[in-house]
Motif scaffolding. Structure first.
Motif, PDB file in Angstrom:
ATOM      1  N   ALA A  48       0.833  -1.292   0.064  1.00  0.00           N
ATOM      2  CA  ALA A  48      -0.052   0.064   0.045  1.00  0.00           C
ATOM      3  C   ALA A  48       1.045   1.356  -0.088  1.00  0.00           C
ATOM      4  O   ALA A  48       0.295   2.384  -0.387  1.00  0.00           O
ATOM      5  N   GLY A  49       2.023   1.378   0.431  1.00  0.00           N
ATOM      6  CA  GLY A  49       2.978   2.200   0.595  1.00  0.00           C
ATOM      7  C   GLY A  49       3.554   3.111  -0.779  1.00  0.00           C
ATOM      8  O   GLY A  49       3.507   1.976  -1.842  1.00  0.00           O
ATOM      9  N   THR A  50       3.670   4.088  -0.834  1.00  0.00           N
ATOM     10  CA  THR A  50       4.552   4.694  -2.047  1.00  0.00           C
ATOM     11  C   THR A  50       6.030   4.529  -1.749  1.00  0.00           C
ATOM     12  O   THR A  50       6.449   5.485  -0.610  1.00  0.00           O
ATOM     13  N   HIS A  51       6.724   4.152  -2.373  1.00  0.00           N
ATOM     14  CA  HIS A  51       8.387   3.969  -2.030  1.00  0.00           C
ATOM     15  C   HIS A  51       8.921   4.712  -3.139  1.00  0.00           C
ATOM     16  O   HIS A  51       8.876   4.448  -4.235  1.00  0.00           O
ATOM     17  N   ARG A  52      10.129   5.331  -2.824  1.00  0.00           N
ATOM     18  CA  ARG A  52      11.009   5.822  -3.886  1.00  0.00           C
ATOM     19  C   ARG A  52      11.580   4.538  -4.657  1.00  0.00           C
ATOM     20  O   ARG A  52      12.195   3.573  -4.250  1.00  0.00           O
ATOM     21  N   PRO A  53      11.659   4.960  -5.827  1.00  0.00           N
ATOM     22  CA  PRO A  53      12.278   3.615  -6.830  1.00  0.00           C
ATOM     23  C   PRO A  53      13.572   3.489  -6.625  1.00  0.00           C
ATOM     24  O   PRO A  53      14.319   4.352  -6.206  1.00  0.00           O
ATOM     25  N   GLY A  54      13.867   2.222  -6.293  1.00  0.00           N
ATOM     26  CA  GLY A  54      15.314   2.078  -6.023  1.00  0.00           C
ATOM     27  C   GLY A  54      15.728   1.688  -4.627  1.00  0.00           C
ATOM     28  O   GLY A  54      16.596   1.073  -4.261  1.00  0.00           O
ATOM     29  N   SER A  55      15.070   2.102  -3.757  1.00  0.00           N
ATOM     30  CA  SER A  55      14.912   2.058  -2.252  1.00  0.00           C
ATOM     31  C   SER A  55      14.603   0.225  -1.769  1.00  0.00           C
ATOM     32  O   SER A  55      14.062  -0.282  -2.762  1.00  0.00           O
ATOM     33  N   ASN A  56      15.050   0.180  -0.761  1.00  0.00           N
ATOM     34  CA  ASN A  56      14.865  -1.365  -0.377  1.00  0.00           C
ATOM     35  C   ASN A  56      13.403  -1.695  -0.185  1.00  0.00           C
ATOM     36  O   ASN A  56      12.821  -2.610  -0.788  1.00  0.00           O
ATOM     37  N   ALA A  57      12.549  -0.726   0.211  1.00  0.00           N
ATOM     38  CA  ALA A  57      11.057  -0.973   0.475  1.00  0.00           C
ATOM     39  C   ALA A  57      10.625  -0.874  -1.150  1.00  0.00           C
ATOM     40  O   ALA A  57       9.590  -1.963  -1.028  1.00  0.00           O
ATOM     41  N   TYR A  58      11.016  -0.196  -1.808  1.00  0.00           N
ATOM     42  CA  TYR A  58      10.453  -0.310  -3.358  1.00  0.00           C
ATOM     43  C   TYR A  58      10.813  -1.662  -3.805  1.00  0.00           C
ATOM     44  O   TYR A  58       9.961  -2.631  -4.286  1.00  0.00           O
ATOM     45  N   ARG A  59      12.162  -2.421  -3.486  1.00  0.00           N
ATOM     46  CA  ARG A  59      12.375  -3.617  -4.009  1.00  0.00           C
ATOM     47  C   ARG A  59      11.475  -4.728  -3.405  1.00  0.00           C
ATOM     48  O   ARG A  59      10.975  -5.742  -3.990  1.00  0.00           O
ATOM     49  N   LEU A  60      11.376  -4.571  -2.102  1.00  0.00           N
ATOM     50  CA  LEU A  60      10.447  -5.426  -1.445  1.00  0.00           C
ATOM     51  C   LEU A  60       9.021  -5.608  -1.952  1.00  0.00           C
ATOM     52  O   LEU A  60       8.253  -6.675  -2.136  1.00  0.00           O
ATOM     53  N   LYS A  61       8.412  -4.335  -2.454  1.00  0.00           N
ATOM     54  CA  LYS A  61       7.147  -4.327  -2.956  1.00  0.00           C
ATOM     55  C   LYS A  61       7.196  -5.033  -4.249  1.00  0.00           C
ATOM     56  O   LYS A  61       6.137  -5.806  -4.670  1.00  0.00           O
ATOM     57  N   GLU A  62       8.238  -4.768  -5.163  1.00  0.00           N
ATOM     58  CA  GLU A  62       8.116  -5.264  -6.276  1.00  0.00           C
ATOM     59  C   GLU A  62       8.361  -6.732  -6.279  1.00  0.00           C
ATOM     60  O   GLU A  62       7.563  -7.491  -7.194  1.00  0.00           O
ATOM     61  N   SER A  63       9.001  -7.223  -5.419  1.00  0.00           N
ATOM     62  CA  SER A  63       9.310  -8.672  -5.243  1.00  0.00           C
ATOM     63  C   SER A  63       7.966  -9.374  -4.706  1.00  0.00           C
ATOM     64  O   SER A  63       7.797 -10.485  -5.323  1.00  0.00           O
ATOM     65  N   LEU A  64       7.388  -8.689  -3.970  1.00  0.00           N
ATOM     66  CA  LEU A  64       5.996  -9.222  -3.383  1.00  0.00           C
ATOM     67  C   LEU A  64       4.901  -9.303  -4.594  1.00  0.00           C
ATOM     68  O   LEU A  64       4.397 -10.305  -4.841  1.00  0.00           O
ATOM     69  N   LEU A  65       5.030  -8.323  -5.422  1.00  0.00           N
ATOM     70  CA  LEU A  65       3.955  -8.115  -6.524  1.00  0.00           C
ATOM     71  C   LEU A  65       4.264  -9.067  -7.646  1.00  0.00           C
ATOM     72  O   LEU A  65       3.398  -9.829  -8.083  1.00  0.00           O
ATOM     73  N   LYS A  66       5.629  -9.298  -7.819  1.00  0.00           N
ATOM     74  CA  LYS A  66       5.868 -10.227  -8.764  1.00  0.00           C
ATOM     75  C   LYS A  66       5.729 -11.625  -8.573  1.00  0.00           C
ATOM     76  O   LYS A  66       5.172 -12.474  -9.256  1.00  0.00           O
ATOM     77  N   ALA A  67       6.054 -12.012  -7.268  1.00  0.00           N
ATOM     78  CA  ALA A  67       5.568 -13.395  -6.460  1.00  0.00           C
ATOM     79  C   ALA A  67       4.067 -13.940  -6.686  1.00  0.00           C
ATOM     80  O   ALA A  67       3.735 -14.878  -6.665  1.00  0.00           O
ATOM     81  N   ASN A  68       3.329 -12.814  -6.567  1.00  0.00           N
ATOM     82  CA  ASN A  68       1.850 -12.969  -6.402  1.00  0.00           C
ATOM     83  C   ASN A  68       1.279 -12.793  -8.040  1.00  0.00           C
ATOM     84  O   ASN A  68      -0.067 -12.840  -7.974  1.00  0.00           O
ATOM     85  N   GLU A  69       2.084 -12.538  -8.873  1.00  0.00           N
ATOM     86  CA  GLU A  69       1.584 -12.544 -10.509  1.00  0.00           C
ATOM     87  C   GLU A  69       1.134 -13.982 -10.782  1.00  0.00           C
ATOM     88  O   GLU A  69       1.777 -14.737 -10.489  1.00  0.00           O
ATOM     89  N   PRO A  70      -0.020 -14.000 -11.457  1.00  0.00           N
ATOM     90  CA  PRO A  70      -0.352 -15.141 -12.140  1.00  0.00           C
ATOM     91  C   PRO A  70       0.453 -15.611 -13.003  1.00  0.00           C
ATOM     92  O   PRO A  70       1.141 -14.876 -13.814  1.00  0.00           O
TER      93      PRO A  70
END
Length: 71
Positions: A48-70
């Motif tokens: 739900a958060g808005t994270h600065r691209p390249g930050s650790n939080a951004y990478r965590l969000k991207e990895s979670l979204l990718k893991a949940n992709e069909p």
């Protein structure tokens, strides 16, 4: 923390070439990662958060979204 435990911890960390701040940071990171991968509420908070691209939080969000992709 009792003084004798604190002194022992500082001695162990000195042997490992670390200071208390570094050790505490490592513990916090390890605990956060554990919560991130095991706790759905923490995952929702990250997504739900808005994270600065390249930050650790951004990478965590991207990895979670990718893991949940069909697939």
């Amino acid at each position: 923390m009792p003084e004798e435990c604190h002194a022992l911890l500082k001695s162990v960390l000195a042997l490992k070439g670390k200071n208390m701040g570094e050790y505490i940071y490592e513990c916090v990171v390890a605990d956060f990662n554990k919560q991130f991968y095991e706790d759905k509420q923490v995952q929702q908070l990250v997504v739900a958060g808005t994270h600065r691209p390249g930050s650790n939080a951004y990478r965590l969000k991207e990895s979670l979204l990718k893991a949940n992709e069909p697939t």
